[in-house]
Design an enzyme around this catalytic site. Structure first.
Site, PDB file in Angstrom:
ATOM      1  N   VAL A   1     -26.916 -13.875  46.827  1.00  0.00           N
ATOM      2  CA  VAL A   1     -26.692 -14.953  47.809  1.00  0.00           C
ATOM      3  C   VAL A   1     -26.008 -14.409  49.068  1.00  0.00           C
ATOM      4  CG1 VAL A   1     -25.431 -17.115  48.258  1.00  0.00           C
ATOM      5  CG2 VAL A   1     -26.595 -16.781  46.077  1.00  0.00           C
TER       6      VAL A   1
ATOM      7  N   GLU B   1     -25.570 -23.326  48.445  1.00  0.00           N
ATOM      8  CA  GLU B   1     -26.870 -22.798  48.866  1.00  0.00           C
ATOM      9  C   GLU B   1     -27.938 -23.224  47.872  1.00  0.00           C
ATOM     10  OE1 GLU B   1     -28.504 -20.302  47.152  1.00  0.00           O
ATOM     11  OE2 GLU B   1     -26.980 -20.256  45.575  1.00  0.00           O
ATOM     12  N   PHE B   2     -29.181 -23.292  48.391  1.00  0.00           N
ATOM     13  CA  PHE B   2     -30.294 -23.742  47.548  1.00  0.00           C
ATOM     14  C   PHE B   2     -31.416 -22.702  47.513  1.00  0.00           C
ATOM     15  CE2 PHE B   2     -27.973 -27.424  49.098  1.00  0.00           C
ATOM     16  CZ  PHE B   2     -27.720 -28.110  47.917  1.00  0.00           C
ATOM     17  N   LEU B   3     -31.038 -21.440  47.736  1.00  0.00           N
ATOM     18  CA  LEU B   3     -32.029 -20.355  47.740  1.00  0.00           C
ATOM     19  C   LEU B   3     -32.564 -20.100  46.346  1.00  0.00           C
ATOM     20  CD1 LEU B   3     -29.993 -17.558  49.535  1.00  0.00           C
ATOM     21  CD2 LEU B   3     -31.412 -19.318  50.568  1.00  0.00           C
TER      22      LEU B   3
ATOM     23  N   ASN C   1     -29.438 -28.777  40.703  1.00  0.00           N
ATOM     24  CA  ASN C   1     -29.879 -27.789  39.714  1.00  0.00           C
ATOM     25  C   ASN C   1     -30.093 -28.423  38.335  1.00  0.00           C
ATOM     26  OD1 ASN C   1     -30.152 -25.647  41.396  1.00  0.00           O
ATOM     27  ND2 ASN C   1     -28.464 -24.438  40.575  1.00  0.00           N
TER      28      ASN C   1
ATOM     29  N   GLY D   1     -43.760 -24.608  29.939  1.00  0.00           N
ATOM     30  CA  GLY D   1     -43.886 -23.173  29.680  1.00  0.00           C
ATOM     31  C   GLY D   1     -42.926 -22.701  28.613  1.00  0.00           C
TER      32      GLY D   1
ATOM     33  N   CYS E   1     -28.776 -19.285  37.359  1.00  0.00           N
ATOM     34  CA  CYS E   1     -28.248 -20.530  37.930  1.00  0.00           C
ATOM     35  C   CYS E   1     -28.475 -21.765  37.066  1.00  0.00           C
ATOM     36  CB  CYS E   1     -28.850 -20.756  39.307  1.00  0.00           C
ATOM     37  SG  CYS E   1     -28.570 -19.358  40.387  1.00  0.00           S
TER      38      CYS E   1
ATOM     39  N   LYS F   1     -38.620 -14.988  36.201  1.00  0.00           N
ATOM     40  CA  LYS F   1     -39.740 -15.571  36.946  1.00  0.00           C
ATOM     41  C   LYS F   1     -40.338 -14.459  37.788  1.00  0.00           C
ATOM     42  CE  LYS F   1     -37.067 -17.259  40.854  1.00  0.00           C
ATOM     43  NZ  LYS F   1     -36.840 -18.339  41.782  1.00  0.00           N
TER      44      LYS F   1
HETATM   45  C1  UGA Z   1     -32.373 -22.119  41.293  1.00  0.00           C
HETATM   46  C2  UGA Z   1     -32.709 -23.288  42.235  1.00  0.00           C
HETATM   47  O1  UGA Z   1     -34.121 -23.529  42.225  1.00  0.00           O
HETATM   48  C3  UGA Z   1     -32.230 -22.980  43.659  1.00  0.00           C
HETATM   49  O2  UGA Z   1     -32.466 -24.105  44.489  1.00  0.00           O
HETATM   50  C4  UGA Z   1     -30.741 -22.644  43.627  1.00  0.00           C
HETATM   51  O3  UGA Z   1     -30.252 -22.273  44.899  1.00  0.00           O
HETATM   52  C5  UGA Z   1     -30.493 -21.490  42.686  1.00  0.00           C
HETATM   53  O4  UGA Z   1     -30.982 -21.840  41.374  1.00  0.00           O
HETATM   54  C6  UGA Z   1     -29.007 -21.242  42.640  1.00  0.00           C
HETATM   55  O5  UGA Z   1     -28.277 -22.130  42.179  1.00  0.00           O
HETATM   56  O6  UGA Z   1     -28.557 -20.223  43.147  1.00  0.00           O
HETATM   57  P1  UGA Z   1     -33.487 -19.720  40.794  1.00  0.00           P
HETATM   58  O7  UGA Z   1     -32.474 -19.597  39.699  1.00  0.00           O
HETATM   59  O8  UGA Z   1     -33.703 -18.601  41.736  1.00  0.00           O
HETATM   60  O9  UGA Z   1     -33.135 -20.996  41.719  1.00  0.00           O
HETATM   61  O10 UGA Z   1     -34.867 -19.990  40.086  1.00  0.00           O
HETATM   62  P2  UGA Z   1     -35.900 -21.200  40.027  1.00  0.00           P
HETATM   63  O11 UGA Z   1     -37.000 -20.973  40.965  1.00  0.00           O
HETATM   64  O12 UGA Z   1     -35.171 -22.488  40.109  1.00  0.00           O
HETATM   65  O13 UGA Z   1     -36.477 -21.029  38.532  1.00  0.00           O
HETATM   66  C7  UGA Z   1     -35.622 -21.231  37.398  1.00  0.00           C
HETATM   67  C8  UGA Z   1     -36.399 -21.118  36.105  1.00  0.00           C
HETATM   68  O14 UGA Z   1     -37.226 -22.277  35.921  1.00  0.00           O
HETATM   69  C9  UGA Z   1     -37.349 -19.924  36.014  1.00  0.00           C
HETATM   70  O15 UGA Z   1     -37.222 -19.328  34.731  1.00  0.00           O
HETATM   71  C10 UGA Z   1     -38.722 -20.534  36.196  1.00  0.00           C
HETATM   72  O16 UGA Z   1     -39.742 -19.790  35.597  1.00  0.00           O
HETATM   73  C11 UGA Z   1     -38.512 -21.882  35.504  1.00  0.00           C
HETATM   74  N1  UGA Z   1     -39.493 -22.916  35.895  1.00  0.00           N
HETATM   75  C12 UGA Z   1     -39.577 -23.318  37.185  1.00  0.00           C
HETATM   76  C13 UGA Z   1     -40.304 -23.503  34.916  1.00  0.00           C
HETATM   77  O17 UGA Z   1     -40.224 -23.155  33.721  1.00  0.00           O
HETATM   78  N2  UGA Z   1     -41.174 -24.482  35.303  1.00  0.00           N
HETATM   79  C14 UGA Z   1     -41.280 -24.896  36.587  1.00  0.00           C
HETATM   80  O18 UGA Z   1     -42.104 -25.787  36.859  1.00  0.00           O
HETATM   81  C15 UGA Z   1     -40.477 -24.299  37.550  1.00  0.00           C
END
Ligand code: UGA
Length: 451
Positions: A16, A162-164, A222, A268, A275, A335
């Site tokens: 971040v 943050e929402f990255l 989240n 899945g 996070c 991911k």
């Molecule tokens: C998450 C949030 O999406 C961000 O907005 C936030 O800023 C961040 O946490 C944080 O708090 O720092 P991130 O952990 O990078 O982001 O990953 P995501 O894209 O949210 O994915 C999280 C998990 O959910 C992954 O394992 C992904 O494969 C899974 N996922 C996502 C699913 O199983 N199904 C979906 O439809 C989407």
């Protein structure tokens, strides 16, 4: 005279902090990155990322060349030369699943001490995800005590979650849906709002709240994303019991309702990362500490921890046991587009497979192998896609890297051995492309649904 924030110090050069630093610098802000890890600082100075994130390295090179990002392990000179400091250190879970604030506390102490001799007003902003009350009662108090200054008068205090997302961090920084600011006082909020107005040229919604509301916004966002995924997974597991039903079709029907959007609704192998799991857990424990048993939040985690068991059960049943059967795992990262394996479903899945007797597990990942080797080196074999699939009885797609989702059906058919089970843990393949040669199974697709 109205002060303007033009120089920023960012504490914590992790994912971040460094992404934020690089993004601000790319907008012309002079940034000083602070980290106590000298090795990390040396690496970043040479434009090498301590983690994998698409497009970040070339940007890092540019801003370092232009002198817009400087790096240090020393707090005081960095704080003195800037007029805003952001804390972007990790807030992991402790053994009980509660938030561990040790890095935030350490950063607050150092900032407080550095502010002692600073004459001008300075804004302190918490970017780390912190449980409601932390900014005011922990960070604000520590800085006040250490600096001998008054919050809301000598120094400002904000929280700015943050929402990255890992894997698309720069894109998310450039085009956020909103900027959330929690402010201790009007001046602090106004100054941070003005800073972001300049950064985004007025193109982004800026929402201002009190400190605790902004802290809560992050946890609720989240947790809701995690809730959507667990809901999709629970529904998928039920769909598998109904002949002719596919969760993907069901969700298409559901998400045509304008009140239910389709994002983060993909069934899945479960969610992972640094996070979502820790934030749901921290909110759950926060509620418990305050006398409320948050059963829905508990359910999100329960469904998520069940999902790898569910996958293992499908494989074990289809193979008639796991011992001496070669099983290929495609993808280790939590991911795609990241090398991060924290809380990754792949690791839980592999451990489950091993517990149930699998002794020939082969794994592959384009970016996360180095990290994964530290945990898995003595229980799995690492190899290329071909090496993993060759003579495998089952293959589980865990991470939807394009390298894997583009594998044509004939590859599985020619390399694998009976029963050639392909378990699509991300619902990326087209079930109708697989005839009897490959046994296609998808999460949320009943065995009899394949057309
Ligand atoms: C998450 C949030 O999406 C961000 O907005 C936030 O800023 C961040 O946490 C944080 O708090 O720092 P991130 O952990 O990078 O982001 O990953 P995501 O894209 O949210 O994915 C999280 C998990 O959910 C992954 O394992 C992904 O494969 C899974 N996922 C996502 C699913 O199983 N199904 C979906 O439809 C989407």
């Amino acid at each position: 005279m109205t002060e303007v924030i033009k120089k920023v110090s960012i504490v914590g050069m992790g994912f971040v902090g460094l992404t934020t630093a690089a993004f601000f610098a790319s907008r012309g802000v002079s940034v000083i990155g602070i980290d106590i890890d000298n090795e990390k600082i040396q690496k970043i100075r040479k434009a090498t990322l301590p983690f994998y994130e698409e497009n970040l390295e070339p940007l890092l090179q540019t801003i370092l060349q232009k002198g817009l990002l400087r790096l240090t392990t020393a707090y005081e000179p960095a704080i003195t030369k800037t007029n805003m400091s952001m804390i972007a250190v990790g807030t992991p879970s402790d053994a009980q699943g509660q938030i561990d604030l040790r890095y935030v506390v350490a950063a607050a102490h150092s900032i407080g001490q550095s502010l002692k001799r600073k004459e001008n007003w300075h804004l302190v902003v918490i970017k780390s995800t912190v449980i409601p009350g932390t900014t005011r009662k922990v960070v604000g108090k520590i800085i006040t005590k250490e600096s001998g200054k008054t919050v809301g008068c000598d120094f400002g205090l904000c929280v700015n979650p943050e929402f990255l997302r890992e894997g698309s961090a720069l894109k998310d920084s450039m085009n956020p849906d909103r900027v959330v600011i929690g402010e201790n006082d009007d001046k602090s909020g106004r100054m941070l709002e003005a800073f972001y107005e300049t950064i985004y040229q007025g193109q982004t919604k800026i929402l201002r709240y009190n400190l605790e509301t902004a802290e809560m916004v992050k946890y609720v966002a989240n947790s809701f994303l995690a809730l959507k995924i667990s809901y999709a997974n629970e529904i998928a597991n039920i769909c598998e019991k109904i002949p002719g039903v596919d969760v993907c079709e069901v969700m298409k029907g559901v998400t045509t309702d304008f009140r239910i959007n389709p994002y983060f609704f993909g069934a899945g192998v479960g969610f992972g990362g640094s996070c979502l799991p820790k934030d749901v857990s921290a909110l759950l424990n926060f509620a418990k500490k305050h006398g409320y048993s948050a059963s829905l939040l508990q359910g999100i985690l329960q469904v998520n921890s069940h999902q790898p068991h569910h996958v293992v059960k499908i494989v074990k049943t289809a193979l008639g046991g796991l011992k001496d059967k070669k099983i290929a795992i495609l993808g280790l990262a939590f991911k795609k587009n990241t090398d991060d394996i924290r809380e990754a479903p792949s690791i839980k899945l592999i451990k489950q497979l091993r517990d149930k007797g699998a002794n020939k597990v082969f794994v592959t990942d384009p970016k996360a192998e180095k990290e994964a080797m530290r945990i898995l080196h003595n229980i799995v074999n690492f190899g290329s896609v071909e090496e993993c699939l060759n003579q495998a009885a089952a293959c589980i797609l865990v991470t939807d890297w394009p390298e894997y989702t583009n594998i044509p059906p004939k590859t599985f058919q020619s390399l694998m051995v009976e029963p050639r089970l392909l378990l699509d843990g991300r619902r990326c393949y087209d079930p109708s492309s697989y005839d009897g040669e490959v046994t296609y199974r998808g999460i949320g697709l009943s065995d009899a649904s394949k057309t």
